[in-house]
Write a protein that holds these residues in place. Sequence first.
Motif, PDB file in Angstrom:
ATOM      1  N   VAL A  55       0.861  -1.176   0.000  1.00 37.01           N
ATOM      2  CA  VAL A  55       0.000   0.000   0.000  1.00 37.01           C
ATOM      3  C   VAL A  55       0.900   1.230   0.000  1.00 37.01           C
ATOM      4  N   LYS A  56       0.725   2.084  -0.989  1.00 35.51           N
ATOM      5  CA  LYS A  56       1.494   3.325  -1.082  1.00 35.51           C
ATOM      6  C   LYS A  56       0.648   4.457  -0.501  1.00 35.51           C
ATOM      7  N   ALA A  57       1.254   5.221   0.386  1.00 34.82           N
ATOM      8  CA  ALA A  57       0.549   6.346   1.013  1.00 34.82           C
ATOM      9  C   ALA A  57       1.602   7.277   1.621  1.00 34.82           C
ATOM     10  N   PHE A  58       1.349   7.776   2.818  1.00 30.45           N
ATOM     11  CA  PHE A  58       2.318   8.646   3.475  1.00 30.45           C
ATOM     12  C   PHE A  58       2.245   8.443   4.982  1.00 30.45           C
ATOM     13  N   ALA A  59       3.310   8.841   5.649  1.00 27.19           N
ATOM     14  CA  ALA A  59       3.348   8.825   7.111  1.00 27.19           C
ATOM     15  C   ALA A  59       3.517  10.269   7.573  1.00 27.19           C
ATOM     16  N   PHE A  60       2.855  10.592   8.663  1.00 30.09           N
ATOM     17  CA  PHE A  60       2.881  11.941   9.211  1.00 30.09           C
ATOM     18  C   PHE A  60       3.509  11.885  10.594  1.00 30.09           C
ATOM     19  N   LEU A  61       4.514  12.701  10.847  1.00 29.34           N
ATOM     20  CA  LEU A  61       5.206  12.726  12.131  1.00 29.34           C
ATOM     21  C   LEU A  61       4.348  13.468  13.159  1.00 29.34           C
ATOM     22  N   MET A  62       3.912  12.735  14.197  1.00 29.17           N
ATOM     23  CA  MET A  62       3.019  13.297  15.216  1.00 29.17           C
ATOM     24  C   MET A  62       3.651  13.210  16.597  1.00 29.17           C
ATOM     25  N   THR A  63       3.302  14.165  17.427  1.00 22.85           N
ATOM     26  CA  THR A  63       3.697  14.122  18.835  1.00 22.85           C
ATOM     27  C   THR A  63       2.790  13.121  19.557  1.00 22.85           C
ATOM     28  N   PRO A  64       3.197  12.668  20.744  1.00 23.75           N
ATOM     29  CA  PRO A  64       2.319  11.770  21.502  1.00 23.75           C
ATOM     30  C   PRO A  64       0.938  12.393  21.775  1.00 23.75           C
ATOM     31  N   GLU A  65       0.902  13.678  21.998  1.00 29.15           N
ATOM     32  CA  GLU A  65      -0.385  14.351  22.240  1.00 29.15           C
ATOM     33  C   GLU A  65      -1.262  14.334  20.990  1.00 29.15           C
ATOM     34  N   GLN A  66      -0.652  14.520  19.835  1.00 25.24           N
ATOM     35  CA  GLN A  66      -1.416  14.482  18.585  1.00 25.24           C
ATOM     36  C   GLN A  66      -1.922  13.066  18.294  1.00 25.24           C
ATOM     37  N   ILE A  67      -1.106  12.070  18.598  1.00 18.76           N
ATOM     38  CA  ILE A  67      -1.548  10.686  18.421  1.00 18.76           C
ATOM     39  C   ILE A  67      -2.733  10.402  19.333  1.00 18.76           C
ATOM     40  N   ALA A  68      -2.685  10.875  20.555  1.00 12.18           N
ATOM     41  CA  ALA A  68      -3.818  10.687  21.478  1.00 12.18           C
ATOM     42  C   ALA A  68      -5.078  11.352  20.930  1.00 12.18           C
ATOM     43  N   MET A  69      -4.932  12.525  20.310  1.00  8.68           N
ATOM     44  CA  MET A  69      -6.084  13.188  19.692  1.00  8.68           C
ATOM     45  C   MET A  69      -6.628  12.354  18.532  1.00  8.68           C
ATOM     46  N   MET A  70      -5.728  11.828  17.699  1.00  6.12           N
ATOM     47  CA  MET A  70      -6.156  11.000  16.561  1.00  6.12           C
ATOM     48  C   MET A  70      -6.823   9.715  17.037  1.00  6.12           C
ATOM     49  N   ASP A  71      -6.336   9.150  18.152  1.00  8.04           N
ATOM     50  CA  ASP A  71      -6.965   7.944  18.705  1.00  8.04           C
ATOM     51  C   ASP A  71      -8.452   8.175  18.966  1.00  8.04           C
TER      52      ASP A  71
END
Length: 126
Positions: free
Chosen positions: A70-86
Amino acid sequence: MESDKPSYVYCYGSNHPSQIAKRLNLPLLEVLERCRACTLKGYRRAFMGVSKNWGSTSPATVVKDEESEVKAFAFLMTPEQIAMMDKFEHVPTNYQRKTVRLVDKEGNTFDGQLYQKNWSEFFEFP
């Protein structure tokens, strides 16, 4: 899996740069600057279940398939941003976050995390 350091999150479905910018309240340019084009080998994009948030369409996921990528992209997130995305991904009810190996355009491998849909009876490949 929790870390106090930034981590790449692999985005292969609706989590495109504009949506990430909106969800994390970031300028789109900042999101684009923190994106890295990459490939997830050994998986295939699929659609599973029915989303109440997306007009009863099926949300994307990835499933193991050694012959696919699967071709796509990765985005560098802080732990706080990952918690928001969760919260947006409804972890752990709808999706699980798991660590995977990714390959960038230059062939470098690196660890990233992705959201994988919990199993559902309704399932199809694109």
